[in-house]
Design a protein around this motif. Structure first.
Motif, short mmCIF file in Angstrom:
data_model
loop_
_atom_site.label_atom_id
_atom_site.label_comp_id
_atom_site.label_asym_id
_atom_site.label_seq_id
_atom_site.Cartn_x
_atom_site.Cartn_y
_atom_site.Cartn_z
N LEU A 162 -56.52 -38.90 74.72
CA LEU A 162 -56.09 -37.28 74.87
C LEU A 162 -57.31 -36.44 76.08
N ALA A 163 -58.16 -36.82 75.92
CA ALA A 163 -58.71 -36.42 77.66
C ALA A 163 -58.08 -36.90 78.78
N LYS A 164 -57.10 -38.09 78.75
CA LYS A 164 -56.28 -38.48 79.93
C LYS A 164 -54.91 -37.29 80.10
N GLU A 165 -54.33 -37.07 79.10
CA GLU A 165 -53.08 -36.31 78.33
C GLU A 165 -53.34 -35.30 79.11
N ALA A 166 -54.59 -34.68 78.28
CA ALA A 166 -54.10 -33.17 78.54
C ALA A 166 -54.67 -32.75 79.68
N GLY A 167 -55.02 -33.17 80.70
CA GLY A 167 -55.92 -33.20 81.93
C GLY A 167 -57.69 -32.63 81.50
N ILE A 168 -58.19 -33.68 80.90
CA ILE A 168 -59.56 -33.43 80.84
C ILE A 168 -60.28 -33.26 81.86
N TYR A 169 -59.70 -34.95 81.46
CA TYR A 169 -60.75 -35.61 82.62
C TYR A 169 -60.70 -35.05 84.09
N LYS A 170 -59.44 -35.38 84.79
CA LYS A 170 -59.20 -34.15 85.68
C LYS A 170 -60.03 -32.99 85.97
N LYS A 171 -59.84 -32.17 85.24
CA LYS A 171 -60.57 -31.19 85.12
C LYS A 171 -61.94 -31.61 85.52
N HIS A 172 -63.48 -32.01 85.10
CA HIS A 172 -64.27 -32.96 85.11
C HIS A 172 -64.56 -33.53 86.54
N GLY A 173 -62.59 -33.92 86.80
CA GLY A 173 -63.62 -34.58 88.51
C GLY A 173 -63.75 -36.34 87.82
N LEU A 174 -62.63 -36.56 87.33
CA LEU A 174 -62.01 -37.61 86.62
C LEU A 174 -61.11 -37.83 87.41
N ASP A 175 -61.05 -39.66 87.13
CA ASP A 175 -59.41 -40.34 88.11
C ASP A 175 -59.41 -41.54 86.97
N VAL A 176 -59.39 -40.71 85.71
CA VAL A 176 -59.06 -42.55 84.48
C VAL A 176 -57.97 -43.06 84.53
N SER A 177 -58.18 -44.26 83.88
CA SER A 177 -57.42 -45.36 83.51
C SER A 177 -57.53 -46.14 82.73
N ILE A 178 -56.77 -45.95 81.67
CA ILE A 178 -57.59 -46.08 79.88
C ILE A 178 -55.86 -48.43 80.32
N LYS A 179 -56.86 -49.26 79.85
CA LYS A 179 -55.72 -49.87 79.62
C LYS A 179 -55.98 -50.37 78.18
N LYS A 180 -55.20 -50.80 77.21
CA LYS A 180 -54.95 -51.29 76.05
C LYS A 180 -55.58 -52.68 76.45
N ILE A 181 -56.68 -53.08 75.49
CA ILE A 181 -57.21 -54.29 75.82
C ILE A 181 -57.71 -55.09 74.06
N PRO A 182 -57.40 -55.63 73.49
CA PRO A 182 -57.80 -56.36 72.52
C PRO A 182 -59.19 -56.90 72.00
N GLN A 183 -59.67 -55.79 71.33
CA GLN A 183 -61.48 -56.14 71.10
C GLN A 183 -61.87 -57.69 72.33
N LYS A 184 -61.16 -58.25 71.55
CA LYS A 184 -61.81 -59.93 71.69
C LYS A 184 -62.17 -59.79 72.87
N ASP A 185 -61.10 -59.48 73.31
CA ASP A 185 -60.75 -59.36 75.54
C ASP A 185 -61.87 -58.32 76.22
N ARG A 186 -62.09 -57.36 75.84
CA ARG A 186 -62.60 -56.30 76.40
C ARG A 186 -63.74 -56.68 77.49
N HIS A 187 -64.65 -57.45 76.63
CA HIS A 187 -65.77 -58.43 77.77
C HIS A 187 -65.14 -58.69 78.58
N LEU A 188 -64.18 -59.43 78.42
CA LEU A 188 -63.68 -59.73 79.94
C LEU A 188 -63.24 -59.55 80.80
N ALA A 189 -62.81 -58.04 80.92
CA ALA A 189 -61.90 -57.25 81.14
C ALA A 189 -63.32 -56.50 82.32
#
Length: 317
Positions: free
Chosen positions: A42-69
């Motif tokens: 929601l923070a990304k789609e509603a522009g909240i991150y941008k308002k706080h000076g962030l350029d956020v990318s969200i990646k859907k990664i299974p929990q078992k692989d998230r630490h590898l990323a």
């Protein structure tokens, strides 16, 4: 061109480009489709991150692989359960929790066939759960231990939460039980003929999600880390003030209607700034200790890391 005018033009261009570039700190975040993580979307789609000076990318990664990323540098931050940070750090992936996202109030659970009366009846049975080192696997171990069993007493078939719920209701794979969470747990709620929910986090309150980043990112980007926390709390404020719009945005990300998402989120509690401060003061350490001991017992870790070093509360003040 007049030299003065040219200099003024350069100054104006710098004034326009410079601050924008400085303000938009890039950060990649790894999450799953779990309902509790939805305010991050929601923070990304509603522009909240941008308002706080962030350029956020969200990646859907299974929990078992998230630490590898995280280890590869593909992402700098992630959302996951408290005990998972213990596993990651114990296995050499340095990460630090900076704010709490949610607490499950029935959103995570174990589903069983209708003829199974109690969890201890699962001895020798087949259970679907995510891989070791994930929240569903830990939840299975936790619930079994509280009922006199261990993961060695059941046959675990590795399936991610959505696949586990779908296989269970489709009666595929000879499953006697499965571990899953919202919004997929509602798949079973809607098919009582397939089975029942025998236990949730209302019975076993052991699913708490937090957000964390690598120590390197936090050290190099303290303002961005604070902005991430502030963005999350702003997203919760938006949910309070504009629930219908918020549920539609969050639901769309997991292919649900706003109405269906609203029902799903009723089984958890997002944690505001005040709740965060209480959590880090009195809940995190005792739970992490009990969780770490179980993780050691089931072989997810070989030694318990310094649990006090796994969080930094400066960003939620």
């Amino acid at each position: 061109m007049n030299p003065v005018r040219a200099l003024v033009g350069l100054w104006v261009s710098a004034a326009m480009v410079g601050p924008a570039a400085a303000q938009e700190t890039p950060v990649a975040i790894a999450i799953s489709g779990w309902t509790g993580f939805a305010p991050l979307t929601l923070a990304k789609e509603a522009g909240i991150y941008k308002k706080h000076g962030l350029d956020v990318s969200i990646k859907k990664i299974p929990q078992k692989d998230r630490h590898l990323a995280i280890a590869s540098g593909d992402v700098q931050c992630a959302a996951t359960t408290v005990e998972t940070w213990v596993v990651w750090n114990a296995n050499g992936v340095a990460t630090t929790q900076i704010f709490q996202l949610d607490k499950s109030f029935g959103a995570d659970g174990m589903v069983v066939r209708n003829h199974i009366a109690k969890i201890s009846d699962l001895k020798g049975k087949t259970v679907a759960a995510s891989a070791p080192g994930t929240a569903p696997y830990f939840g299975l171990a936790w619930m079994l231990k509280k009922n006199g069993l261990s993961v060695k007493d059941v046959k675990v078939v590795t399936l991610e939460p959505q696949a586990a719920a779908n296989a269970f209701v489709a009666n595929a794979g000879d499953l006697d039980a499965a571990m899953t969470y919202e919004p997929y747990l509602s798949t079973v709620r809607a098919k009582p003929e397939a089975g029942k929910i025998i236990a949730t986090t209302l019975d076993y309150p052991m699913v708490m999600d937090t957000f964390g980043c690598t120590p390197k990112f936090l050290k190099e980007n303290p303002k961005a880390a604070k902005a991430l926390a502030d963005s999350y709390f702003d997203a919760l404020e938006m949910i309070r003030n504009e629930p219908k719009k918020s549920f539609e945005i969050m639901g769309a990300d997991v292919k649900q209607s706003g109405e269906a998402f609203e029902k799903s989120q009723a089984y958890l509690r997002w944690q505001d700034r005040a709740a965060n401060q209480r959590f880090f003061t009195s809940v995190l350490q005792p739970f992490s200790k009990e969780a770490a001991e179980l993780l050691l017992e089931i072989g997810s870790i070989k030694q318990i890391p310094d649990l006090k070093a796994l969080s930094d509360t400066s960003f939620i003040q």
